[in-house]
Design a protein around this motif. Structure first.
Motif, PDB file in Angstrom:
ATOM      1  N   LYS A 187      -3.102 -31.020 -23.217  1.00 55.15           N
ATOM      2  CA  LYS A 187      -4.139 -30.611 -24.149  1.00 55.15           C
ATOM      3  C   LYS A 187      -3.518 -29.817 -25.290  1.00 55.15           C
ATOM      4  N   LEU A 188      -4.060 -30.031 -26.476  1.00 51.77           N
ATOM      5  CA  LEU A 188      -3.661 -29.255 -27.652  1.00 51.77           C
ATOM      6  C   LEU A 188      -4.832 -28.361 -28.053  1.00 51.77           C
ATOM      7  N   PRO A 189      -4.515 -27.211 -28.697  1.00 54.45           N
ATOM      8  CA  PRO A 189      -3.179 -26.696 -28.986  1.00 54.45           C
ATOM      9  C   PRO A 189      -2.563 -26.015 -27.766  1.00 54.45           C
TER      10      PRO A 189
ATOM     11  N   VAL B 147      -0.128 -28.274 -32.547  1.00 55.40           N
ATOM     12  CA  VAL B 147      -1.526 -28.365 -32.930  1.00 55.40           C
ATOM     13  C   VAL B 147      -1.815 -29.742 -33.511  1.00 55.40           C
ATOM     14  N   ASP B 148      -3.038 -30.184 -33.351  1.00 54.97           N
ATOM     15  CA  ASP B 148      -3.479 -31.450 -33.937  1.00 54.97           C
ATOM     16  C   ASP B 148      -3.452 -31.309 -35.464  1.00 54.97           C
ATOM     17  N   PRO B 149      -2.710 -32.170 -36.174  1.00 53.15           N
ATOM     18  CA  PRO B 149      -2.633 -32.041 -37.638  1.00 53.15           C
ATOM     19  C   PRO B 149      -3.977 -32.209 -38.330  1.00 53.15           C
TER      20      PRO B 149
ATOM     21  N   PRO C 239       2.077 -34.245 -32.959  1.00 47.28           N
ATOM     22  CA  PRO C 239       1.523 -32.934 -33.313  1.00 47.28           C
ATOM     23  C   PRO C 239       2.287 -32.258 -34.445  1.00 47.28           C
ATOM     24  N   SER C 240       1.575 -31.410 -35.161  1.00 49.48           N
ATOM     25  CA  SER C 240       2.212 -30.487 -36.102  1.00 49.48           C
ATOM     26  C   SER C 240       2.654 -29.234 -35.343  1.00 49.48           C
TER      27      SER C 240
END
Length: 631
Positions: free
Chosen positions: A224-226, A261-263, A481-482
């Motif tokens: 899972k993000l972040p 994190v999701d961009p 991810p970023s």
């Protein structure tokens, strides 16, 4: 220490005096740091090595306390994974990250004695010296300011031209310098293994070890993000000419965080906790205006206006501010400066440096960068291992998807124990690489394919893999991810903290200035001194009892049973930065003294240790204790 040096330390609260005599101030501080076992030059009996520094017992305790607070503020508060990766790194990793080609500074050489110098530092030093000349014109001053703002980003040709234009020569000797400057890679190179066939480097940062292990940490986070991964470790940079003592070392400690994190969603649920903070910020557009300086801005407004590119980046800027102030950094000499366009790494979406003002000027101590997806993409491309995350879509959608299907039976027969590595490398192909392979297989029946995890090429034939595009219904989005990265230079932070916390005050008799380190209790190397008022058995037994209780609580302290006066014992403890002193002057009660106010309270013998422990751990303040006991 003589009276001149003491007065220079007193200039800690008089900024102009430090600016006038920064070298003398640093020298005076260095004497205290050495005398009180904070730090020493490494290998001093052999004349030392520039850029290497050892921490003594006091310095090591400060370092451990800073790291403990760092873990509290970041690792524990954000539920981060903390890891420890190797410092010795194979060359292929730094080829992928770009360090082999780009982690360089420009160097010039004294053509007479052969000594190397960092070219941009020579130009910077020249500009700063010339700016102090009150006779230079406003136009010339503006020219120098502009050059100072871009000097670290000039090309070799541009730097060389400036050195020749200004007639800059080698420091100390005034000898001519080589031309043009040439790049020097700052990584320490070595070889791995007895044959020396595998090139390696000592890491200049800790981040790459985290990036290459992304898939493992993604699993540990529940996919899972972040999520964030933290690491504290020693790093190595072969500085060309380190002239700033503890500020520019060749080996030092970094504490780094990689927040994945999701961009498409860089909001942060805890941003409201910091959005009302106001502190000195220096956006790039302000830096580009002549004569501007950092101004207090509201963090929430800076994010809302897009000055800071996301809530996540803003959240970490706010947390870094709170952390540094808690360490004892003067908030009026702490600013967050945004990288200008010509400073930004090519992959960065935004970057801010926490800079602390000290006798060396404004020093970058923490970098907070949005590194986008650069690192994971680079390692995926070179290693052929996919480093990706998934997110559920609100509704399934039709997409044209690349499908790479290895034929496991054929793979097993051909590659046996290497099958897993080959399959992973095939599935990590991007669309362009996969379609090129498909064309070669259709025309030639086989293709050579490099598997980085095996360190060799293998031959794939058309019966081993199916590659096609098809439209399919998907309910998840697969993406790279970023990364938002706060990176803390622990040694630099500690040195700035020493400068901000040192001061002097007159002795009780008023005949001399006494040095005082005003460390916050959480980072002070020693939390408490305990000593009997007079040497007798009852008081010494009580001292031992308090010491035993403090040890049980994990509170670092010292017992002083020397024959010195109480005043001298207090002065000795103050110079070490000890925040509290317990004087055993009765068999049933004791006096607790606070370092900065020099106020005292009386507590029972039984509760003395617990009172000090509560303050040393930050659970109570001195004001809380005074209110309770004197109320």
């Amino acid at each position: 220490m003589n009276s001149t040096e003491q007065s220079l330390l007193h200039a800690n609260s008089e900024k102009s005096a430090v600016e006038k005599e920064p070298e003398a101030f640093r020298k005076a501080l260095a004497i205290i740091l050495k005398e009180r076992s904070f730090s020493y030059p490494s290998f001093d009996i052999y004349k030392g090595v520039t850029g290497l520094l050892d921490y003594g017992p006091s310095g090591r305790l400060v370092e451990l306390n800073v790291l403990s607070l760092w873990r509290k503020y970041f690792v524990n508060e954000e539920d981060m994974l903390e890891v420890g990766c190797t410092a010795l790194t194979p060359e292929i990793v730094f080829n992928a990250s770009g360090h082999v080609k780009k982690f360089t500074d420009l160097m010039v050489k004294d053509v007479i004695n052969g000594k190397n110098h960092r070219a941009d530092h020579l130009v910077k030093g020249y500009c700063e010296r010339l700016k102090k000349d009150v006779t230079i014109s406003a136009e010339k001053a503006a020219e120098l300011d502009n050059l100072l703002s871009v000097v670290e980003n000039l090309s070799a040709e541009e730097l060389g031209a400036k050195i020749q234009e200004y007639g800059i020569t080698a420091p100390d000797t005034n000898n001519p310098l080589s031309h043009p400057p040439r790049p020097f890679n700052l990584m320490f190179q070595t070889s791995i293994g007895s044959s020396g066939s595998t090139n390696g480097y000592l890491r200049p940062e800790t981040a790459q070890g985290i990036f290459v292990n992304f898939n493992e940490y993604y699993k540990d986070s529940g996919e899972k993000l972040p999520f964030a991964v933290a690491q504290v470790g020693r790093v190595f940079r072969n500085e060309i000419s380190p002239r700033q003592g503890p500020i520019r070392a060749r080996e030092f400690l970094l504490a780094e965080i990689e927040h994945f994190v999701d961009p498409e969603n860089k909001s942060h649920p805890k941003f409201p906790d910091v959005e009302s903070l106001e502190f000195l910020m220096f956006p790039r557009e302000e830096q580009e205006k002549s004569g501007q300086s950092a101004k207090k801005l509201c963090l929430g407004e800076a994010v809302a206006k897009g000055t800071v590119n996301s809530e996540t980046l803003g959240y970490f800027i706010g947390r870094v501010y709170l952390f540094l102030v808690c360490l004892g950094i003067d908030k009026e000499r702490l600013r967050f400066r945004q990288h200008k366009a010509n400073e930004m790494a090519h992959y960065a979406a935004d970057c801010w440096d926490a800079e602390i003002e000290c006798s060396y000027g404004w020093i970058e101590c923490v970098g907070i960068a949005d590194r986008s997806a650069y690192d994971l993409l680079a390692h995926s491309r070179i290693s052929k291992v996919a480093l990706k995350a998934e997110a559920k879509l609100a509704e399934p959608i039709q997409v044209e998807e690349l499908v790479i299907t290895p034929v496991m039976r054929e793979m097993g027969l051909a590659f046996k124990g290497d099958q897993k590595n080959v399959v992973e490398a095939l599935q990590a192909l991007n669309e362009e690489e996969a379609m090129k392979m498909k064309g070669t297989l259709e025309s030639k029946g086989e293709v050579e394919f490099e598997v980085c995890t095996l360190g060799k090429k293998v031959t794939i034939n058309k019966d081993m893999v199916s590659i096609l595009k098809k439209r399919t219904l998907v309910s998840t989005r697969v993406f790279t991810p970023s990364v938002v990265e706060p990176s803390f230079g622990i040694g630099r932070i500690m040195y700035c903290m020493y400068e901000h916390c040192i001061s002097t005050r007159p002795s009780k008799a008023g005949d001399q200035q006494l040095n005082v380190f005003r460390f916050p209790p959480l980072v002070a190397p020693i939390k408490c001194t305990v000593f009997p008022l007079v040497q007798n058995q009852q008081f010494e037994e009580a001292t031992k009892l308090i010491s035993k209780q403090l040890k049980s609580d994990g509170i670092k302290h010292k017992i002083d049973v020397s024959g010195k006066s109480i005043g001298k014992k207090y002065a000795r403890a103050d110079e070490l930065g000890v925040p509290f002193a317990i004087t055993v002057d009765s068999e049933t009660s004791v006096t607790i003294r606070e370092r900065d106010s020099r106020d005292q309270v009386r507590v029972s013998l039984k509760e003395a240790a617990s009172v000090v422990t509560s303050m040393a751990e930050g659970k109570k303040t001195w004001q809380d204790v005074c209110a309770r006991l004197n109320g």
